[in-house]
Design a protein around this motif. Structure first.
Motif, PDB file in Angstrom:
ATOM      1  N   ALA A   1       5.807 -11.053  -2.683  1.00  0.00           N
ATOM      2  CA  ALA A   1       5.957  -9.634  -2.998  1.00  0.00           C
ATOM      3  C   ALA A   1       6.790  -9.460  -4.258  1.00  0.00           C
ATOM      4  CB  ALA A   1       6.628  -8.903  -1.831  1.00  0.00           C
ATOM      5  N   ASP A   2       6.453  -8.454  -5.042  1.00  0.00           N
ATOM      6  CA  ASP A   2       7.309  -8.099  -6.169  1.00  0.00           C
ATOM      7  C   ASP A   2       8.603  -7.503  -5.609  1.00  0.00           C
ATOM      8  OD1 ASP A   2       8.177  -7.773  -8.736  1.00  0.00           O
ATOM      9  OD2 ASP A   2       6.639  -6.331  -9.332  1.00  0.00           O
ATOM     10  N   ASP A   3       9.631  -7.424  -6.437  1.00  0.00           N
ATOM     11  CA  ASP A   3      10.949  -7.009  -5.964  1.00  0.00           C
ATOM     12  C   ASP A   3      11.079  -5.491  -5.869  1.00  0.00           C
ATOM     13  OD1 ASP A   3      13.662  -7.068  -5.205  1.00  0.00           O
ATOM     14  OD2 ASP A   3      14.284  -6.873  -7.308  1.00  0.00           O
ATOM     15  N   THR A   4      10.263  -4.887  -5.013  1.00  0.00           N
ATOM     16  CA  THR A   4      10.443  -3.474  -4.690  1.00  0.00           C
ATOM     17  C   THR A   4      10.299  -3.314  -3.181  1.00  0.00           C
ATOM     18  OG1 THR A   4       8.143  -2.681  -4.718  1.00  0.00           O
ATOM     19  CG2 THR A   4       9.246  -2.915  -6.862  1.00  0.00           C
ATOM     20  N   VAL A   5      10.922  -2.283  -2.640  1.00  0.00           N
ATOM     21  CA  VAL A   5      10.816  -2.039  -1.198  1.00  0.00           C
ATOM     22  C   VAL A   5       9.376  -1.708  -0.825  1.00  0.00           C
ATOM     23  CG1 VAL A   5      11.622  -0.638   0.732  1.00  0.00           C
ATOM     24  CG2 VAL A   5      13.216  -1.270  -1.091  1.00  0.00           C
ATOM     25  N   GLN A   6       8.659  -0.985  -1.695  1.00  0.00           N
ATOM     26  CA  GLN A   6       7.268  -0.639  -1.404  1.00  0.00           C
ATOM     27  C   GLN A   6       6.400  -1.883  -1.313  1.00  0.00           C
ATOM     28  OE1 GLN A   6       6.063   2.161  -0.464  1.00  0.00           O
ATOM     29  NE2 GLN A   6       3.880   1.667  -0.496  1.00  0.00           N
ATOM     30  N   ASP A   7       6.628  -2.857  -2.196  1.00  0.00           N
ATOM     31  CA  ASP A   7       5.851  -4.095  -2.138  1.00  0.00           C
ATOM     32  C   ASP A   7       6.108  -4.832  -0.828  1.00  0.00           C
ATOM     33  OD1 ASP A   7       4.223  -4.983  -4.680  1.00  0.00           O
ATOM     34  OD2 ASP A   7       5.922  -3.839  -5.410  1.00  0.00           O
ATOM     35  N   PHE A   8       7.353  -4.815  -0.355  1.00  0.00           N
ATOM     36  CA  PHE A   8       7.656  -5.459   0.927  1.00  0.00           C
ATOM     37  C   PHE A   8       7.040  -4.675   2.085  1.00  0.00           C
ATOM     38  CE2 PHE A   8      10.770  -8.170  -1.188  1.00  0.00           C
ATOM     39  CZ  PHE A   8      10.671  -9.332  -0.433  1.00  0.00           C
ATOM     40  N   ARG A   9       6.979  -3.366   1.969  1.00  0.00           N
ATOM     41  CA  ARG A   9       6.322  -2.565   3.009  1.00  0.00           C
ATOM     42  C   ARG A   9       4.840  -2.947   3.098  1.00  0.00           C
ATOM     43  NH1 ARG A   9       6.213   2.653   5.671  1.00  0.00           N
ATOM     44  NH2 ARG A   9       4.139   3.559   5.561  1.00  0.00           N
ATOM     45  N   GLU A  10       4.191  -3.048   1.949  1.00  0.00           N
ATOM     46  CA  GLU A  10       2.783  -3.418   1.925  1.00  0.00           C
ATOM     47  C   GLU A  10       2.582  -4.844   2.432  1.00  0.00           C
ATOM     48  OE1 GLU A  10       1.724  -2.691  -2.128  1.00  0.00           O
ATOM     49  OE2 GLU A  10       1.968  -0.504  -1.929  1.00  0.00           O
TER      50      GLU A  10
END
Length: 311
Positions: free
Chosen positions: A228-237
């Protein structure tokens, strides 16, 4: 002109928030559906470590971990998020008991998955045996939950990485998502250097640390399922993707995992560096891996990277 804060959607805010930089509660607030977070044994209950005061060390009212339940894309989930800013997210007696209790509750219910946001340097030296016991109890609780049909997903991208007992717990999860800063290892760089010497591992060589323990290498090895890229949205996805992919657990999967590890040793046992492993994997310009932007690396990993979905 920058949009007024009130006009920014939760997804936009999550997309603009670094997972690495965020606190445990910020990660959870942006990862879960808006307004769904319910915390168990919150700071107001002041369940603090019974050991830290002896060493004149500061306490934290949640003992460095947030546990509870919420919703992810409308579906219920249990969650646990370590606070890497408090004692490096290290495991102690109360910290570990909160996670163990959450996993046992998930096992009893049997149908609600667990998200563990790992951000830890390992066990608190000040709590020694209590911390080590907590790791053992958590590992057993993870395996019992999985045996009962519960999916346990690890998300790793925090400041402290995932070291020591945290690395062992990560290895027990159904699946893992990791970002580039999400280092995973049982022994940290300083521990290796202290015990084996700088010739074995130079902890000050940040490039060496990142390409050996960092998220890109773990994804290419198959030690993590999604990068995942380093964003919370990327971790959510990533969490949603892994919840859809993670399979059931049993003896056949353990045997498959053992075979996968044996194959890894056979393929890479003679390699002296991560770059050597990437070259054996068939990556033409292996030296360029550390500098690849996230989107380009994800495309490469999806094409070449191994998977650990057999376990």
């Amino acid at each position: 002109m920058t949009a007024p804060l009130k006009d920014i959607t939760p997804a936009e805010r999550a997309r603009g928030t670094s997972f690495y930089e965020a606190s445990a509660r910020t990660r959870l607030e942006l990862l879960l559906d808006v307004g769904s977070l319910v915390e168990f044994i919150g700071p107001e209950q002041r369940e603090v470590s019974p050991h830290l005061k002896i060493f004149d060390l500061p306490e934290q009212f949640d003992d460095g971990i947030v546990v509870g339940h919420g919703r992810l894309d409308g579906s219920p989930v249990f969650f646990a998020a370590q606070e890497g800013r408090f004692m490096g997210g290290a495991f102690g007696e109360v910290h570990g008991a909160k996670l163990t209790g959450l996993l046992r509750a998930a096992r009893q219910i049997g149908s609600i998955p667990v998200l563990i946001l790992l951000d830890t340097g390992g066990v608190r030296l000040q709590e020694a045996n209590a911390g080590e016991l907590a790791i053992a109890e958590i590992m057993r609780a993870v395996m019992e939950a999985r045996a009962a049909g519960v999916k346990v997903i690890g998300l790793i991208g925090g400041r402290s990485g995932c070291y020591g007992g945290g690395g062992l717990i990560a290895g027990c999860c159904s699946a893992l998502a990791v970002s580039e800063p999400g280092r995973i290892a049982v022994s940290g760089p300083e521990v290796i250097e202290t015990n084996r010497g700088v010739e074995e591992f130079d902890s000050r060589d940040r490039a060496l640390v990142w390409r050996t323990m960092g998220g890109k290498h773990r994804r290419l090895l198959g030690a993590a399922d999604v990068f995942a890229d380093d964003t919370v949205q990327d971790f959510r996805e990533a969490a949603l993707e892994l919840l859809a992919l993670a399979g059931s657990f049993g003896l056949d999967r353990l045997k498959a995992e053992q075979q996968r590890l044996a194959d890894r040793l056979r393929s890479f046992g003679a390699c002296g560096d991560a770059v050597d492993i990437w070259t054996v994997e068939g990556i033409a310009d292996a030296q360029a891996i550390p500098e690849l932007p996230a989107d380009q690396f994800i495309a490469l990993a999806n094409r070449i990277g191994r998977t650990r979905r057999d376990a």
